[in-house]
Scaffold this motif. Structure first.
Motif, PDB file in Angstrom:
ATOM      1  N   LEU A 151      16.051 -20.023  42.358  1.00  0.00           N
ATOM      2  CA  LEU A 151      15.395 -20.985  43.341  1.00  0.00           C
ATOM      3  C   LEU A 151      16.021 -20.489  44.639  1.00  0.00           C
ATOM      4  O   LEU A 151      16.915 -19.651  44.911  1.00  0.00           O
ATOM      5  CB  LEU A 151      16.015 -22.159  42.896  1.00  0.00           C
ATOM      6  CG  LEU A 151      15.391 -22.925  41.398  1.00  0.00           C
ATOM      7  CD1 LEU A 151      15.902 -24.291  41.393  1.00  0.00           C
ATOM      8  CD2 LEU A 151      14.172 -22.712  41.344  1.00  0.00           C
ATOM      9  N   PRO A 152      15.391 -21.196  45.775  1.00  0.00           N
ATOM     10  CA  PRO A 152      16.044 -20.920  47.199  1.00  0.00           C
ATOM     11  C   PRO A 152      17.476 -21.006  47.306  1.00  0.00           C
ATOM     12  O   PRO A 152      18.149 -21.960  47.047  1.00  0.00           O
ATOM     13  CB  PRO A 152      15.284 -21.991  48.082  1.00  0.00           C
ATOM     14  CG  PRO A 152      13.977 -22.336  47.187  1.00  0.00           C
ATOM     15  CD  PRO A 152      14.148 -22.363  45.780  1.00  0.00           C
ATOM     16  N   PRO A 153      18.179 -19.907  47.971  1.00  0.00           N
ATOM     17  CA  PRO A 153      19.411 -19.935  48.009  1.00  0.00           C
ATOM     18  C   PRO A 153      20.120 -20.919  49.071  1.00  0.00           C
ATOM     19  O   PRO A 153      19.513 -21.143  50.070  1.00  0.00           O
ATOM     20  CB  PRO A 153      19.899 -18.423  48.394  1.00  0.00           C
ATOM     21  CG  PRO A 153      18.493 -17.839  49.337  1.00  0.00           C
ATOM     22  CD  PRO A 153      17.260 -18.833  48.665  1.00  0.00           C
ATOM     23  N   ALA A 154      21.397 -21.009  49.074  1.00  0.00           N
ATOM     24  CA  ALA A 154      21.949 -21.742  50.097  1.00  0.00           C
ATOM     25  C   ALA A 154      22.464 -20.716  51.184  1.00  0.00           C
ATOM     26  O   ALA A 154      22.510 -19.405  50.878  1.00  0.00           O
ATOM     27  CB  ALA A 154      23.206 -22.496  49.660  1.00  0.00           C
ATOM     28  N   THR A 203      16.305 -27.417  46.726  1.00  0.00           N
ATOM     29  CA  THR A 203      16.225 -27.447  47.934  1.00  0.00           C
ATOM     30  C   THR A 203      16.714 -28.369  49.050  1.00  0.00           C
ATOM     31  O   THR A 203      17.508 -28.126  49.993  1.00  0.00           O
ATOM     32  CB  THR A 203      14.859 -27.216  48.556  1.00  0.00           C
ATOM     33  OG1 THR A 203      14.169 -25.998  47.792  1.00  0.00           O
ATOM     34  CG2 THR A 203      14.530 -26.787  49.945  1.00  0.00           C
ATOM     35  N   LEU A 204      16.781 -29.675  48.609  1.00  0.00           N
ATOM     36  CA  LEU A 204      17.441 -30.901  49.184  1.00  0.00           C
ATOM     37  C   LEU A 204      19.147 -30.594  49.369  1.00  0.00           C
ATOM     38  O   LEU A 204      19.711 -30.984  50.309  1.00  0.00           O
ATOM     39  CB  LEU A 204      17.065 -32.053  48.595  1.00  0.00           C
ATOM     40  CG  LEU A 204      15.844 -32.800  48.808  1.00  0.00           C
ATOM     41  CD1 LEU A 204      15.389 -34.024  48.162  1.00  0.00           C
ATOM     42  CD2 LEU A 204      15.486 -33.136  50.329  1.00  0.00           C
ATOM     43  N   ASP A 225      19.889 -27.287  51.531  1.00  0.00           N
ATOM     44  CA  ASP A 225      19.617 -27.328  52.912  1.00  0.00           C
ATOM     45  C   ASP A 225      20.788 -28.207  53.568  1.00  0.00           C
ATOM     46  O   ASP A 225      20.869 -27.970  54.832  1.00  0.00           O
ATOM     47  CB  ASP A 225      18.313 -28.266  53.149  1.00  0.00           C
ATOM     48  CG  ASP A 225      17.153 -27.403  52.910  1.00  0.00           C
ATOM     49  OD1 ASP A 225      17.087 -26.156  52.782  1.00  0.00           O
ATOM     50  OD2 ASP A 225      15.955 -27.859  52.867  1.00  0.00           O
ATOM     51  N   ASN A 226      21.571 -28.784  52.762  1.00  0.00           N
ATOM     52  CA  ASN A 226      22.866 -29.426  53.530  1.00  0.00           C
ATOM     53  C   ASN A 226      24.186 -28.461  53.262  1.00  0.00           C
ATOM     54  O   ASN A 226      25.171 -29.124  53.614  1.00  0.00           O
ATOM     55  CB  ASN A 226      23.139 -30.695  52.924  1.00  0.00           C
ATOM     56  CG  ASN A 226      22.084 -31.914  53.320  1.00  0.00           C
ATOM     57  OD1 ASN A 226      21.802 -32.132  54.439  1.00  0.00           O
ATOM     58  ND2 ASN A 226      21.025 -32.057  52.583  1.00  0.00           N
ATOM     59  N   LEU A 227      23.905 -27.388  52.570  1.00  0.00           N
ATOM     60  CA  LEU A 227      25.223 -26.471  51.828  1.00  0.00           C
ATOM     61  C   LEU A 227      25.435 -25.144  53.071  1.00  0.00           C
ATOM     62  O   LEU A 227      25.059 -24.316  52.902  1.00  0.00           O
ATOM     63  CB  LEU A 227      25.193 -26.340  50.643  1.00  0.00           C
ATOM     64  CG  LEU A 227      26.287 -25.752  49.950  1.00  0.00           C
ATOM     65  CD1 LEU A 227      27.327 -26.731  50.021  1.00  0.00           C
ATOM     66  CD2 LEU A 227      25.920 -25.286  48.554  1.00  0.00           C
ATOM     67  N   HIS A 243      25.877 -37.159  51.981  1.00  0.00           N
ATOM     68  CA  HIS A 243      24.302 -36.622  52.405  1.00  0.00           C
ATOM     69  C   HIS A 243      23.297 -37.616  52.017  1.00  0.00           C
ATOM     70  O   HIS A 243      21.933 -37.262  51.808  1.00  0.00           O
ATOM     71  CB  HIS A 243      24.130 -35.360  51.813  1.00  0.00           C
ATOM     72  CG  HIS A 243      24.991 -34.172  52.764  1.00  0.00           C
ATOM     73  ND1 HIS A 243      26.244 -33.867  52.207  1.00  0.00           N
ATOM     74  CD2 HIS A 243      24.776 -33.416  54.081  1.00  0.00           C
ATOM     75  CE1 HIS A 243      26.709 -33.047  53.113  1.00  0.00           C
ATOM     76  NE2 HIS A 243      26.051 -32.901  54.242  1.00  0.00           N
ATOM     77  N   ASP A 244      23.385 -38.873  51.171  1.00  0.00           N
ATOM     78  CA  ASP A 244      22.787 -39.636  50.703  1.00  0.00           C
ATOM     79  C   ASP A 244      21.672 -39.263  49.649  1.00  0.00           C
ATOM     80  O   ASP A 244      20.728 -39.889  49.637  1.00  0.00           O
ATOM     81  CB  ASP A 244      21.718 -40.356  51.798  1.00  0.00           C
ATOM     82  CG  ASP A 244      22.754 -40.949  52.911  1.00  0.00           C
ATOM     83  OD1 ASP A 244      23.753 -41.602  52.803  1.00  0.00           O
ATOM     84  OD2 ASP A 244      22.469 -40.970  54.286  1.00  0.00           O
ATOM     85  N   LEU A 245      22.250 -38.335  49.007  1.00  0.00           N
ATOM     86  CA  LEU A 245      21.454 -37.632  47.777  1.00  0.00           C
ATOM     87  C   LEU A 245      21.532 -38.519  46.560  1.00  0.00           C
ATOM     88  O   LEU A 245      20.499 -38.699  45.958  1.00  0.00           O
ATOM     89  CB  LEU A 245      21.965 -36.342  47.520  1.00  0.00           C
ATOM     90  CG  LEU A 245      21.715 -35.413  48.842  1.00  0.00           C
ATOM     91  CD1 LEU A 245      22.114 -33.793  48.467  1.00  0.00           C
ATOM     92  CD2 LEU A 245      20.071 -35.338  49.072  1.00  0.00           C
ATOM     93  N   ILE A 246      22.851 -39.258  46.540  1.00  0.00           N
ATOM     94  CA  ILE A 246      23.026 -40.192  45.501  1.00  0.00           C
ATOM     95  C   ILE A 246      23.457 -41.359  46.067  1.00  0.00           C
ATOM     96  O   ILE A 246      24.198 -41.214  46.936  1.00  0.00           O
ATOM     97  CB  ILE A 246      23.900 -39.394  44.124  1.00  0.00           C
ATOM     98  CG1 ILE A 246      25.207 -39.002  44.834  1.00  0.00           C
ATOM     99  CG2 ILE A 246      23.267 -38.375  43.531  1.00  0.00           C
ATOM    100  CD1 ILE A 246      26.335 -38.889  43.646  1.00  0.00           C
TER     101      ILE A 246
END
Length: 328
Positions: free
Chosen positions: A146-149, A288-289, A292-294, A324-327
């Protein structure tokens, strides 16, 4: 009613009115708060109810944090997750993925290219390295990257401030001169993997044309290595550190420039078995979400929270997702 009676009642009426206003405002604020993030962004955008997934990881700090990022994110979107975080070393975790004993774990692009695919030379450029390993590994082994950090957790050679001043070197290529002049002082410590892998010490020696004197290498757990490079130069003048480790800055270690560009790029990417990815393709957008923050600073701080300040890796991962309001 006399004027005195009306004045006596006025504060009571004002207090009651104010209470009603505050109550209304409180209810309005609560409604707004609930409206802002009742479930967190992940749960609002994804639903993996019915998915039964096993998450693994290697056993060092950064891998534990990354593993719990995956586990907590998947549970937040309804998946049932089996915890195999901290499973073992690189070979053990990769073998578990290939055997279907785990469904995913975070691997590093350089490790995939050199260790798992058997290449010798890294691919220049972070994006190019990712694309090369992702294409080959899916085609040959059914592993989806999957897309890397952003962070590059490459190996690096680090010295204490005192050793740096003593040797007066700033690049890896200058280690050769130190070996020639003061071989007894060139001691290297690193993980067991660094001391034997082609993207570790053996490859480094070949690439730069020097050889650490026999008997001057010491296998060390990362938990003590960052202290030993400061406190025990007899065994550890040069420590093979991880570039995103928070203890580098915390202990003022000096990282030598890889001027010969030996070390590959090591960006973390979630590796997923192809059949799992095909059943749950939304995994790509979900992670990806997260990536993108890491960024590098954030990952270094998270590592330091565990290694320097004693926080639990799972708690650090949860805090990142909440911040990051992800959870929720």
């Amino acid at each position: 009613m006399t004027r005195t009676h009306r004045l006596t009642r006025l504060p009571v009426l004002l207090t009651a009115a104010l209470a009603l206003v505050l109550m209304a405002c409180g209810e309005e604020d609560a409604a707004v708060d609930d409206e802002d993030s009742p479930e967190g962004q992940l749960a609002e955008e994804f639903d993996l109810s019915g998915a039964e997934l096993t998450v693994g990881s290697k056993e060092f700090t950064e891998q534990l944090i990354l593993g719990y990022l995956a586990l907590e994110a998947l549970e937040a979107v309804g998946a049932t997750v089996d915890d195999e975080i901290g499973l073992g070393g690189t070979g053990e975790v990769r073998a578990a993925l290939e055997a279907g004993e785990i469904d995913m774990y975070w691997e590093y692009t350089g490790t995939g290219w050199i260790t798992h695919l058997g290449e010798v030379d890294p691919v220049p450029g972070a994006e190019e390295q990712y694309e090369a390993v992702a294409e080959r590994d899916r085609e040959e082994n059914g592993i989806v990257w999957l897309p890397p950090a952003e962070p590059d957790n490459t190996y690096a050679l680090a010295l204490s401030p005192e050793s740096h001043e003593d040797f007066g070197i700033d690049t890896v290529s200058e280690v050769e001169q130190v070996i020639e002049e003061r071989p007894e002082d060139v001691t290297v410590c690193g993980t067991d993997e660094f001391l034997v892998r082609e993207d570790g010490l053996p490859g480094l020696e070949e690439h730069y044309g020097f050889e650490v004197p026999e008997g001057n290498t010491t296998e060390m757990d990362p938990g003590i290595m960052y202290s030993e490079v400061v406190d025990n130069p007899d065994d550890c003048r040069f420590a093979a550190v991880f570039a995103t480790d928070g203890r580098i800055a915390a202990r003022d270690l000096v990282v030598l420039e890889d001027d010969g560009e030996f070390f590959p790029v090591y960006q973390p990417s979630v590796n997923v078995r192809e059949e799992v990815y095909e059943e749950w393709p939304e995994l790509e957008d979900l992670f990806t979400l997260i990536v993108d923050n890491l960024d590098t600073d954030t990952l270094q701080e998270m590592n330091a929270d565990v290694d320097e300040f004693g926080l639990e890796a799972r708690d650090v991962a949860v805090t990142f997702l909440e911040d990051h309001d992800l959870i929720p």
